[in-house]
Design an enzyme around this catalytic site. Structure first.
Site, mmCIF file in Angstrom:
data_model
loop_
_atom_site.group_PDB
_atom_site.id
_atom_site.type_symbol
_atom_site.label_atom_id
_atom_site.label_comp_id
_atom_site.label_asym_id
_atom_site.label_seq_id
_atom_site.Cartn_x
_atom_site.Cartn_y
_atom_site.Cartn_z
ATOM 1 N N HIS A 21 62.514 -47.006 -45.077
ATOM 2 C CA HIS A 21 61.372 -46.131 -45.345
ATOM 3 C C HIS A 21 61.681 -45.188 -46.488
ATOM 4 O O HIS A 21 62.811 -45.102 -46.956
ATOM 5 C CB HIS A 21 60.964 -45.352 -44.081
ATOM 6 C CG HIS A 21 61.981 -44.358 -43.587
ATOM 7 N ND1 HIS A 21 62.979 -44.684 -42.699
ATOM 8 C CD2 HIS A 21 62.162 -43.046 -43.872
ATOM 9 C CE1 HIS A 21 63.714 -43.602 -42.454
ATOM 10 N NE2 HIS A 21 63.248 -42.592 -43.156
ATOM 11 N N GLU A 80 57.512 -41.854 -44.497
ATOM 12 C CA GLU A 80 57.752 -40.672 -43.667
ATOM 13 C C GLU A 80 57.256 -39.460 -44.438
ATOM 14 O O GLU A 80 57.559 -39.302 -45.622
ATOM 15 C CB GLU A 80 59.253 -40.541 -43.365
ATOM 16 C CG GLU A 80 59.610 -39.333 -42.509
ATOM 17 C CD GLU A 80 61.113 -39.253 -42.207
ATOM 18 O OE1 GLU A 80 61.877 -40.135 -42.638
ATOM 19 O OE2 GLU A 80 61.507 -38.281 -41.536
ATOM 20 N N HIS A 88 64.177 -38.190 -49.067
ATOM 21 C CA HIS A 88 65.215 -39.204 -48.848
ATOM 22 C C HIS A 88 64.628 -40.599 -48.803
ATOM 23 O O HIS A 88 63.423 -40.777 -48.663
ATOM 24 C CB HIS A 88 66.016 -38.936 -47.565
ATOM 25 C CG HIS A 88 65.235 -39.025 -46.299
ATOM 26 N ND1 HIS A 88 64.607 -37.949 -45.717
ATOM 27 C CD2 HIS A 88 64.979 -40.075 -45.465
ATOM 28 C CE1 HIS A 88 64.010 -38.325 -44.599
ATOM 29 N NE2 HIS A 88 64.211 -39.615 -44.418
HETATM 30 CO CO CO Z 1 63.792 -40.634 -42.651
#
Ligand code: CO
Length: 145
Positions: free
Chosen positions: A87, A136, A8
């Site tokens: 992010h 991440e 994502h």
């Molecule tokens: Co995230």
């Protein structure tokens, strides 16, 4: 490091409901999950699913609204009041191996692996060690996509 699927893109927003309406009404999203609060990060979260192959969903947009002024996302929004890309998240097969590999390469891992918004272990790597991108790293969920 073994790069996996891009899971994502994290997008910070000052108004989650307005962002949901944007993805639904402007972008034509038809699969947006119910918002929930992730207490550990002090954010309200939902996922916009983009279509994938064979009826599965593809990469997600993770919408993040801070729930308090001391949320990490609140500090970011203070500098970026419109919101925007916060992010990027990549999957790895083994979160603990990935952490050790990043650390061996001198990258600053921010905290210990912990349960993220997808219910699997995640950690973040400092943007100054990642060409400016807060990154991440997430262990691939066990169920198929
Ligand atoms: Co995230």
């Amino acid at each position: 490091m073994k790069l996996g699927r891009m899971n994502h893109i994290g997008v910070a927003t000052p108004d989650l409901d307005a962002s949901i309406a944007f993805y639904r009404d402007i972008m034509g999203a038809t699969d947006i999950t119910e918002p929930f609060v992730l207490e550990s990060q002090k954010v309200r979260v939902c996922f916009v699913n983009t279509p994938g192959e064979n009826g599965t969903h593809g990469t997600q947009v993770e919408l993040l609204e801070p729930t308090s002024d001391d949320s990490p996302v609140a500090g970011w929004l203070a500098k970026n009041p419109l919101g925007g890309q916060h992010h990027i998240c990549f999957e790895v097969p083994d979160i603990h191996a990935a952490k050790a590999e990043f650390e061996a390469m001198g990258k600053r891992v921010l905290g210990e692996p912990r349960i993220g918004a997808h219910g699997t272990l995640i950690f973040f790597v400092h943007p100054k060690d990642m060409n400016g991108m807060l990154t991440e790293i997430m262990e691939t969920p066990k169920e198929a996509h």
